[in-house]
Design an enzyme around this catalytic site. Structure first.
Site, PDB file in Angstrom:
ATOM      1  CE1 TYR A 299     -22.303  23.221  28.457  1.00 33.39           C
ATOM      2  CE2 TYR A 299     -24.001  21.746  29.268  1.00 33.39           C
ATOM      3  CZ  TYR A 299     -22.673  22.046  29.082  1.00 33.39           C
ATOM      4  OH  TYR A 299     -21.717  21.165  29.522  1.00 33.39           O
TER       5      TYR A 299
ATOM      6  CG  ASP B 151     -19.441  20.299  31.697  1.00 37.47           C
ATOM      7  OD1 ASP B 151     -19.779  19.464  32.559  1.00 37.47           O
ATOM      8  OD2 ASP B 151     -19.162  19.996  30.522  1.00 37.47           O
TER       9      ASP B 151
HETATM   10  C1  IPM Z   1     -22.735  17.590  33.998  1.00 35.46           C
HETATM   11  C2  IPM Z   1     -22.822  16.776  32.727  1.00 35.46           C
HETATM   12  C3  IPM Z   1     -23.871  17.404  31.815  1.00 35.46           C
HETATM   13  C4  IPM Z   1     -23.422  18.801  31.497  1.00 35.46           C
HETATM   14  C5  IPM Z   1     -24.156  16.615  30.530  1.00 35.46           C
HETATM   15  C6  IPM Z   1     -24.564  15.196  30.816  1.00 35.46           C
HETATM   16  C7  IPM Z   1     -25.188  17.297  29.700  1.00 35.46           C
HETATM   17  O1  IPM Z   1     -21.583  16.681  32.123  1.00 35.46           O
HETATM   18  O2  IPM Z   1     -23.743  17.682  34.720  1.00 35.46           O
HETATM   19  O3  IPM Z   1     -21.666  18.117  34.295  1.00 35.46           O
HETATM   20  O4  IPM Z   1     -22.625  19.011  30.572  1.00 35.46           O
HETATM   21  O5  IPM Z   1     -23.888  19.718  32.166  1.00 35.46           O
HETATM   22 MN    MN Z   2     -19.944  17.597  33.228  1.00 34.56          MN
END
Ligand code: IPM
Ligand code: MN
Length: 354
Positions: free
Chosen positions: A140, A244
Site C-alpha cells: 500500500y 485487507d
Molecule cells: C479497508 C478498505 C481500505 C483498504 C480502502 C478503502 C483503501 O478496504 O479499510 O479495508 O484497502 O485498506
Molecule cells: Mn478492505
C-alpha cells in the site's frame, strides 16, 4: 472525551450519525462529558478543498482523543483510473500520519445471524478470532509505484522493515497472551522476500513468548481455512494487503459485511471505523447497516478510553436489537427491514432505558 467525527463518503454520514447518537447516549448515561467536531475526508474533501485528507482534518485528529470514521470512496473515482487524486489516498494519508500501524478486526458471530452466513451454522457458531492487520506498510505504501513512460508497464512495491514487523508482531503476541495464547502468523514466505523477513523476525519474537503456541501459515492456505474451519483461529497477524483481503472474507462468517467493526491504533490518535466501504448504491437511502459503526464506537470506549462497561452496554444493545429483529435489510428475515435511522434510534432508546 474529545472526538473527531469523519463521516466521509457514500453511506458514511448516515452510519456515523447513528454511531454518534449512540455515543452521546452512552456518555449521558455514564456521566462523561463529550465534545466532538466534524471534518472532511475522502471524495467529499476532494470536491470541497481538493485534498482527500486536508491539513485541518489532520490537526483535528491530532488534538482529539479518538476519531470516529465512516467510509470513503466514490464511483466517480473508481471508474476513472486516470484520476490524479483519489479518495482512498485520504484514508492512507490519515493512517500514515497518525501512525496507525495496527488495525484490529475482531471476527465474532451473533446467534441470531447464524443462518445469514453462507457457511453451515455448526461451522461458524462460536467462531471468535481477532485479525491484526499491519496498516502502514507493505504494498500500500511501498515506493516506487507507477507506470513506465510509455504506459505499458505498471509496478507496486512491497516493503517492510524489521522495525515495522517487530512492532506489529509484538502487539499480536501481547493480544495472544490476553486471549487463548495461540497466534497464527500469515505470510507468503514461500514466494515473497518481505514474508521471509516477517518469518525471521517472528521466529525471534516467538522465543520471548514461550507460552504462546505460534503457527505459521501461508496466506492462500489461511484463506481456505478461515472458511473451512474458522473456529481454529484465535489471534491472527498479517501484513497490510493480506489482512485487507482476509478480513472481507472473514466477514461472511458473521453473516454480513455490515457487522464488522475495527480499531486502528498506533502512535497518535486511534481511529474507529467499520471494515466495509462507502456502499455508494445505498447512499442517502437510509438502508445501510449501522451496526459495524456502532460496534466501532464500542471499541472506541474500550480501546481509546478504557471504559469497558460503556463498550459492553453498546454490544448488549446491539444484541438486543438483533434479538428484537430491528435490523436493516442486509440481515433482515423475509419480514420487515428497518431503516438505518430506526435501528440507531432503537439502540439509543435501549441504552436510555438501562
Ligand atoms: C479497508 C478498505 C481500505 C483498504 C480502502 C478503502 C483503501 O478496504 O479499510 O479495508 O484497502 O485498506
Ligand atoms: Mn478492505
Amino acid at each position: 472525551m474529545k472526538i473527531a467525527v469523519l463521516p466521509g463518503d457514500g453511506i458514511g454520514p448516515e452510519i456515523v450519525a447513528q454511531a454518534l447518537e449512540v455515543t452521546k447516549a452512552v456518555c449521558k448515561k455514564f456521566g462523561h462529558v463529550l465534545t466532538y467536531q466534524e471534518a472532511l475526508v475522502g471524495a467529499c474533501a476532494i470536491d470541497a478543498v481538493g485534498d482527500p485528507y486536508p491539513a485541518e482534518t489532520h490537526a483535528l485528529c491530532m488534538e482529539s482523543d479518538a476519531v470516529l470514521f465512516g467510509a470513503i470512496g466514490s464511483p466517480k473515482y473508481d471508474n476513472d483510473p486516470s484520476a490524479k487524486v483519489r479518495p482512498e489516498q485520504g484514508l492512507l494519508a490519515m493512517r500514515k500520519k497518525l501512525g496507525l500501524y495496527a488495525n484490529i478486526r475482531p471476527v465474532t458471530t451473533f446467534p441470531s445471524l447464524l443462518h445469514k452466513s453462507p457457511l453451515r451454522s455448526d461451522l461458524v457458531e462460536g467462531a471468535d478470532f481477532m485479525c491484526i492487520r499491519e496498516l502502514t506498510g507493505g504494498i500500500y505504501f511501498g515506493r516506487p509505484q507507477g507506470r513506465s513512460e510509455d504506459g505499458t508497464t505498471a509496478y507496486d512495491t512491497c516493503v517492510y522493515t524489521v522495525e515495522e514487523i517487530e512492532r506489529i508482531v509484538r502487539l499480536a503476541y501481547d493480544y495472544a497472551m490476553k486471549r487463548k495464547k495461540k497466534l497464527t502468523i500469515v505470510d507468503k514466505a514461500n514466494v515473497l522476500c518481505t514474508s521471509r523477513l516477517w518469518r525471521q523476525v517472528s521466529q525471534q519474537l516467538e522465543k520471548e513468548y514461550p507460552e504462546v503456541a505460534t503457527e505459521y501459515m501461508f496466506v492462500d492456505n489461511a484463506a481456505m481455512q478461515i472458511i473451512q474451519w474458522p473456529k481454529r483461529f484465535d489471534v491472527m497477524v498479517t501484513e497490510n494487503m493480506f489482512g485487507d483481503i482476509l478480513t472481507d472474507e472473514a466477514s461472511v462468517i458473521t453473516g454480513s459485511l455490515g457487522m464488522l467493526p475495527s480499531a486502528s491504533i498506533g502512535i497518535h490518535t486511534s481511529v474507529f471505523e467499520p471494515i466495509h466501504g462507502s456502499y455508494p448504491q445505498a447512499a442517502g437511502k437510509d438502508i445501510a447497516n449501522p451496526l459495524a459503526t456502532i460496534l466501532s464506537a464500542a471499541l472506541m470506549f474500550e480501546y481509546a478510553f478504557d471504559l469497558k462497561a460503556e463498550g459492553k452496554l453498546i454490544r448488549e444493545a446491539v444484541d438486543a436489537s438483533m434479538a428484537a429483529k430491528v435490523v436493516t435489510e442486509d440481515i433482515a428475515e423475509s419480514g420487515k427491514a428497518y431503516k438505518t435511522s430506526e435501528v440507531g434510534q432503537w439502540i439509543v432508546d435501549y441504552i436510555n432505558k438501562q
